[in-house]
Motif scaffolding. Structure first.
Motif, PDB file in Angstrom:
ATOM      1  N   ALA A 115       0.933  -1.200  -0.007  1.00  0.00           N
ATOM      2  CA  ALA A 115      -0.020  -0.074   0.039  1.00  0.00           C
ATOM      3  C   ALA A 115       0.830   1.184  -0.056  1.00  0.00           C
ATOM      4  O   ALA A 115       0.506   2.359  -0.689  1.00  0.00           O
ATOM      5  CB  ALA A 115      -0.976   0.027   1.204  1.00  0.00           C
ATOM      6  N   LEU A 118       2.055   1.795  -3.531  1.00  0.00           N
ATOM      7  CA  LEU A 118       1.085   2.051  -4.522  1.00  0.00           C
ATOM      8  C   LEU A 118       0.336   3.534  -4.312  1.00  0.00           C
ATOM      9  O   LEU A 118       0.278   4.174  -5.111  1.00  0.00           O
ATOM     10  CB  LEU A 118      -0.121   1.016  -4.400  1.00  0.00           C
ATOM     11  N   THR A 119       0.556   4.106  -3.176  1.00  0.00           N
ATOM     12  CA  THR A 119      -0.033   5.292  -2.665  1.00  0.00           C
ATOM     13  C   THR A 119       1.119   6.470  -3.028  1.00  0.00           C
ATOM     14  O   THR A 119       0.690   7.564  -3.292  1.00  0.00           O
ATOM     15  CB  THR A 119      -0.581   5.621  -1.132  1.00  0.00           C
ATOM     16  N   LYS A 120       2.198   6.223  -3.359  1.00  0.00           N
ATOM     17  CA  LYS A 120       3.038   7.301  -3.775  1.00  0.00           C
ATOM     18  C   LYS A 120       3.307   7.075  -5.030  1.00  0.00           C
ATOM     19  O   LYS A 120       4.043   8.158  -5.586  1.00  0.00           O
ATOM     20  CB  LYS A 120       4.553   6.432  -3.266  1.00  0.00           C
ATOM     21  N   ALA A 146      -5.716  -3.425  -7.299  1.00  0.00           N
ATOM     22  CA  ALA A 146      -4.953  -2.546  -7.612  1.00  0.00           C
ATOM     23  C   ALA A 146      -4.882  -2.562  -9.240  1.00  0.00           C
ATOM     24  O   ALA A 146      -4.883  -1.464 -10.004  1.00  0.00           O
ATOM     25  CB  ALA A 146      -3.546  -2.394  -6.830  1.00  0.00           C
ATOM     26  N   ARG A 151      -7.360   0.275  -7.310  1.00  0.00           N
ATOM     27  CA  ARG A 151      -7.541   0.464  -5.686  1.00  0.00           C
ATOM     28  C   ARG A 151      -6.982  -0.404  -4.724  1.00  0.00           C
ATOM     29  O   ARG A 151      -6.552  -1.394  -5.192  1.00  0.00           O
ATOM     30  CB  ARG A 151      -9.142   0.714  -5.641  1.00  0.00           C
ATOM     31  N   ILE A 167      -9.029   2.357  -1.077  1.00  0.00           N
ATOM     32  CA  ILE A 167      -8.389   3.681  -1.398  1.00  0.00           C
ATOM     33  C   ILE A 167      -8.051   3.682  -2.705  1.00  0.00           C
ATOM     34  O   ILE A 167      -7.366   2.635  -3.195  1.00  0.00           O
ATOM     35  CB  ILE A 167      -7.357   3.611  -0.301  1.00  0.00           C
ATOM     36  N   VAL A 169      -6.014   4.564  -5.912  1.00  0.00           N
ATOM     37  CA  VAL A 169      -4.469   4.755  -6.428  1.00  0.00           C
ATOM     38  C   VAL A 169      -4.598   5.356  -7.612  1.00  0.00           C
ATOM     39  O   VAL A 169      -5.527   5.377  -8.698  1.00  0.00           O
ATOM     40  CB  VAL A 169      -3.546   3.733  -6.229  1.00  0.00           C
ATOM     41  N   GLU A 170      -3.188   6.107  -8.097  1.00  0.00           N
ATOM     42  CA  GLU A 170      -3.202   6.834  -9.523  1.00  0.00           C
ATOM     43  C   GLU A 170      -3.336   5.602 -10.586  1.00  0.00           C
ATOM     44  O   GLU A 170      -2.750   4.588 -10.274  1.00  0.00           O
ATOM     45  CB  GLU A 170      -2.300   7.495  -9.429  1.00  0.00           C
TER      46      GLU A 170
END
Ligand code: ADE
Length: 359
Positions: A115, A118-120, A146, A151, A167, A169-170
């Protein structure tokens, strides 16, 4: 059935061991390769030599994704070490004008670590996971949403209060690298939009790579010498660049500084690399089959134990080139040494292997 690699020496530990006792023609990255690789690695598809069909397809996918402002399809790169999987990931990021985030399967130990990665990610960035077949099952499963919907699903609370939050993610591209696609589970494999199986390079392409690298290193090389280095590099650019770098040392200290066939010959002898590009380890592998197991068949597990190497290393690093070049054969009961192997080692061919060989 889902396949997973058997536990074996992690890449980092293998690297540490190889730094202590480096194997000249091993395709695995060694300490000084990192430095050599960095300076010689092509940065664009135009600079990249070899793998022509894959290269042209990638050019199309990059152009299509760029026009649409979308990420590239998730891409699985497979093949023996040293053929340019990391290089291709770097080139794709460069061509797409996005950032490359690099990690390694065993390093992503839990869902939280994934996570975090991925969120970076920025929009359309590339996440490169080397040794993706070594991801643990829990992390692998959390990669699916993802990859599919950009997500991550996070569980909160316990028991009756447990619930899942999503959440976003891009949009991103996952580039996974593995030595063999067969090591991946079917659900992971099916989530990649495309798979590229990198082949060993032709001698002509390797010779071009050697000439390009020599130019970048500022060393003069004769065409014939580049071809001889290519022939002794087991179809692998990483080995070709390493050998070039060693030959340059010999040329500077023992010769005129220019690389010609004589200095390639002298260097190979001193490094114990023969005309086929084999070192002591390759010859030992073939010798064990021929002398200890009467030419085979011998199971890969037995062979690995006799060599004192993990099974994965034997299968991923030593065998592929010997198989591709026809020195080694695969039968339902194990590996056999072919006539070519006997001839290479100048040993009399017993002949019984002919009946066992299952091409
Ligand atoms: N150096 C290492 N691999 C290469 C490749 N495929 N093309 C050009 N230079 C390289």
């Amino acid at each position: 059935m889902a396949k997973r690699s058997e536990p074996s020496e992690p890449k980092q530990e293998r690297r540490a061991r190889e730094e202590r006792e480096p194997r000249q023609v091993s395709a695995e990255a060694q300490a000084d390769d990192v430095r050599i690789d960095r300076s010689l690695r092509p940065k664009t598809l135009d600079d990249y030599i070899g793998q022509a069909r894959h290269k042209e397809n990638l050019r199309v996918f990059v152009e299509a994704a760029r026009r649409r402002g979308e990420p590239l399809h998730h891409l699985l790169l497979s093949g023996p070490p040293g053929l340019g999987k990391t290089t291709l990931a770097q080139i794709l990021a460069h061509e797409m004008g996005v950032e490359l985030h690099m990690t390694n399967g065993p390093v992503v130990e839990h869902k939280g670590a994934l996570a975090g990665l991925l969120t970076k990610l920025g929009r359309n960035d590339i996440l490169f996971i080397d040794e993706i077949h070594r991801l643990n099952a829990v992390v692998e499963e959390s990669l699916y949403p993802a990859m599919e919907d950009f997500r991550i699903d996070v569980m909160t609370g316990d028991g009756a209060f447990a619930s899942s939050i999503q959440i976003p993610v891009e949009p991103f591209t996952l580039v996974g690298a593995t030595t063999r696609t067969g090591l991946l589970t079917a659900p992971l494999q099916s989530r990649f939009g495309q798979t590229i199986r990198l082949d060993f390079y032709s001698e002509q392409d390797l010779a071009k790579i050697v000439q390009r690298s020599a130019r970048l290193l500022g060393v003069e090389i004769a065409a014939g010498a580049a071809m001889t280095i290519a022939r002794r590099s087991r179809g692998t650019p990483r080995i070709a660049n390493r050998l070039l770098s060693r030959v340059r040392d010999f040329a500077e200290v023992l010769g005129t500084g220019k690389i010609d066939e004589t200095i390639v010959q002298t260097s190979s002898e001193r490094l114990d690399i023969d005309a086929a590009g084999f070192d002591e380890m390759d010859r030992r592998l073939l010798r064990i089959i021929i002398e200890d197991y009467d030419g085979g068949p011998v199971g890969v597990e037995t062979l690995a134990a006799a060599l004192g190497e993990p099974r994965d290393t034997v299968e991923d690093v030593y065998e592929p080139y010997l198989l591709q070049q026809g020195y080694l054969g695969r039968t339902p009961r194990g590996r056999i040494a072919t006539r070519r192997a006997y001839e290479h080692l100048k040993l009399p061919f017993a002949g019984k292997q002919r009946d066992l060989f299952d091409p």
